[in-house]
Design an enzyme around this catalytic site. Sequence first.
Site, PDB file in Angstrom:
ATOM      1  N   SER A 140      -8.240  31.814  70.749  1.00 53.03           N
ATOM      2  CA  SER A 140      -7.598  31.644  72.021  1.00 53.03           C
ATOM      3  C   SER A 140      -7.438  33.119  72.488  1.00 53.03           C
ATOM      4  CB  SER A 140      -6.200  30.996  71.830  1.00 53.03           C
ATOM      5  OG  SER A 140      -5.364  31.268  73.088  1.00 53.03           O
ATOM      6  N   TYR A 153       1.992  31.179  67.334  1.00 52.74           N
ATOM      7  CA  TYR A 153       0.552  30.647  68.002  1.00 52.74           C
ATOM      8  C   TYR A 153      -0.296  31.988  68.169  1.00 52.74           C
ATOM      9  CZ  TYR A 153      -3.000  28.417  70.740  1.00 52.74           C
ATOM     10  OH  TYR A 153      -4.225  27.859  71.331  1.00 52.74           O
TER      11      TYR A 153
HETATM   12  N1  LIG Z   1      -5.707  23.812  75.854  1.00 57.02           N
HETATM   13  C1  LIG Z   1      -5.548  25.065  75.905  1.00 57.02           C
HETATM   14  O1  LIG Z   1      -5.002  25.493  76.853  1.00 57.02           O
HETATM   15  C2  LIG Z   1      -6.211  25.853  74.792  1.00 57.02           C
HETATM   16  C3  LIG Z   1      -6.422  27.234  74.821  1.00 57.02           C
HETATM   17  C4  LIG Z   1      -6.796  28.099  73.887  1.00 57.02           C
HETATM   18  C5  LIG Z   1      -7.258  27.441  72.769  1.00 57.02           C
HETATM   19  N2  LIG Z   1      -7.063  26.209  72.469  1.00 57.02           N
HETATM   20  C6  LIG Z   1      -7.184  25.751  71.180  1.00 57.02           C
HETATM   21  O2  LIG Z   1      -8.198  24.757  71.248  1.00 57.02           O
HETATM   22  C7  LIG Z   1      -7.996  23.517  70.082  1.00 57.02           C
HETATM   23  C8  LIG Z   1      -7.857  22.123  70.741  1.00 57.02           C
HETATM   24  O3  LIG Z   1      -6.846  22.243  71.600  1.00 57.02           O
HETATM   25  P1  LIG Z   1      -6.525  21.133  72.640  1.00 57.02           P
HETATM   26  O4  LIG Z   1      -5.799  21.697  73.833  1.00 57.02           O
HETATM   27  O5  LIG Z   1      -7.888  20.106  72.724  1.00 57.02           O
HETATM   28  O6  LIG Z   1      -5.317  20.350  71.880  1.00 57.02           O
HETATM   29  P2  LIG Z   1      -5.267  18.674  71.602  1.00 57.02           P
HETATM   30  O7  LIG Z   1      -3.635  18.714  71.101  1.00 57.02           O
HETATM   31  O8  LIG Z   1      -5.644  18.039  72.900  1.00 57.02           O
HETATM   32  O9  LIG Z   1      -6.154  18.315  70.589  1.00 57.02           O
HETATM   33  C9  LIG Z   1      -5.969  19.011  69.208  1.00 57.02           C
HETATM   34  C10 LIG Z   1      -6.137  17.903  68.208  1.00 57.02           C
HETATM   35  O10 LIG Z   1      -5.931  18.467  66.887  1.00 57.02           O
HETATM   36  C11 LIG Z   1      -5.725  17.369  65.936  1.00 57.02           C
HETATM   37  N3  LIG Z   1      -5.206  18.001  64.900  1.00 57.02           N
HETATM   38  C12 LIG Z   1      -3.846  18.508  64.584  1.00 57.02           C
HETATM   39  N4  LIG Z   1      -3.345  18.819  63.546  1.00 57.02           N
HETATM   40  C13 LIG Z   1      -4.332  18.522  62.724  1.00 57.02           C
HETATM   41  C14 LIG Z   1      -4.764  18.625  61.309  1.00 57.02           C
HETATM   42  N5  LIG Z   1      -3.753  18.939  60.210  1.00 57.02           N
HETATM   43  N6  LIG Z   1      -5.829  18.201  60.707  1.00 57.02           N
HETATM   44  C15 LIG Z   1      -6.996  17.341  61.783  1.00 57.02           C
HETATM   45  N7  LIG Z   1      -6.687  17.342  63.011  1.00 57.02           N
HETATM   46  C16 LIG Z   1      -5.434  17.841  63.621  1.00 57.02           C
HETATM   47  C17 LIG Z   1      -4.805  16.906  66.814  1.00 57.02           C
HETATM   48  O11 LIG Z   1      -4.620  15.485  66.297  1.00 57.02           O
HETATM   49  C18 LIG Z   1      -5.516  16.809  68.214  1.00 57.02           C
HETATM   50  O12 LIG Z   1      -6.404  15.492  68.123  1.00 57.02           O
HETATM   51  C19 LIG Z   1      -6.492  24.285  69.310  1.00 57.02           C
HETATM   52  O13 LIG Z   1      -7.168  24.761  68.303  1.00 57.02           O
HETATM   53  C20 LIG Z   1      -5.907  25.124  70.439  1.00 57.02           C
HETATM   54  O14 LIG Z   1      -5.089  26.199  69.808  1.00 57.02           O
HETATM   55  C21 LIG Z   1      -6.479  25.366  73.479  1.00 57.02           C
END
Ligand SMILES: NC(=O)c1ccc[n+]([C@@H]2O[C@H](COP(=O)([O-])OP(=O)(O)OC[C@H]3O[C@@H](n4cnc5c(N)ncnc54)[C@H](O)[C@@H]3O)[C@@H](O)[C@H]2O)c1
Length: 252
Positions: A140, A153
């Site tokens: 991120s 985070y």
């Molecule tokens: N959305 C943002 O703004 C953003 C920005 C930078 C990075 N990210 C990163 O992108 C990735 C996805 O984020 P997102 O926004 O799609 O979130 P999201 O919550 O929509 O999806 C995350 C998924 O991870 C799953 N998960 C959580 N714990 C788990 C575990 N122990 N084992 C297996 N699966 C598990 C959840 O059930 C969910 O389906 C994350 O790593 C997040 O940190 C997101």
Amino acid sequence: MKLANKTAVVTGAASGIGQAIALLFASEGATVYAFDIDEAGLKETEAKAPYGAKLTTAVVDVTQADQVRDALERVAQEAGRLDILVNNAGIGIAATVDETDEDDWDRLMAVNLRGVFLGCKYAVRIMKRQGGGVIINMASVAGIVGVKNRAAYSASKAGVYGLTKAMAVDHAADGIRVNCICPGTVDSPWIGKIIAGQPDPDAVRKSMEARQLLGRMGTPEEIAHAALYLAQDESAFVHGTALIIDGGLTAQ
Ligand SMILES: NC(=O)c1ccc[n+]([C@@H]2O[C@H](COP(=O)([O-])OP(=O)(O)OC[C@H]3O[C@@H](n4cnc5c(N)ncnc54)[C@H](O)[C@@H]3O)[C@@H](O)[C@H]2O)c1
């Protein structure tokens, strides 16, 4: 078909960015294994898969070493190879360091950092055996610059960034390409929930959009296309990089 004859595993594939990656990889011809702890969400990913897609789902908790090891070995056995692993599963906590509860810190690190470590560890074993592969870790911009109220985070994502660089050094000779993606704010269900839980959701959405110079959030599909680039053979010379996809958030 940019991923024809490739086998890919995507973690956290029941929602948001992970779901978009799993669907895009499947539509590009990959045999995709979508892992998550959210069974209902995995069913949704399956339902959204394009006709004829080779997409299988499995409930796998990335914090559990035996589950990760066994699931990856099963994929390698069933498909004959594990070409691509996307370590995407992640969770967030909105808090400064002094507000962060110790148990919440451990829970977040277990998913965001230990989960990535376990995926890498057991995929590297398989990829070494078969003579190469591609690993993509979801970091991120919060792992590169400070983001308000995201102490644990940010620390976890800086860890993912560091692990990616270290692995690039260690495993180049094994033919394993390792990169990470650093998204800015992406309009996923997770961000949607954060916004909906605020006293003034519209104001919070606007401020989240304004973080990016482009004045909007990214979409899960835009991040999925970055993952597709890193997964495909055309990026064969891209190794140990952190691909920033952030609408200009870190440009100034
Ligand atoms: N959305 C943002 O703004 C953003 C920005 C930078 C990075 N990210 C990163 O992108 C990735 C996805 O984020 P997102 O926004 O799609 O979130 P999201 O919550 O929509 O999806 C995350 C998924 O991870 C799953 N998960 C959580 N714990 C788990 C575990 N122990 N084992 C297996 N699966 C598990 C959840 O059930 C969910 O389906 C994350 O790593 C997040 O940190 C997101």
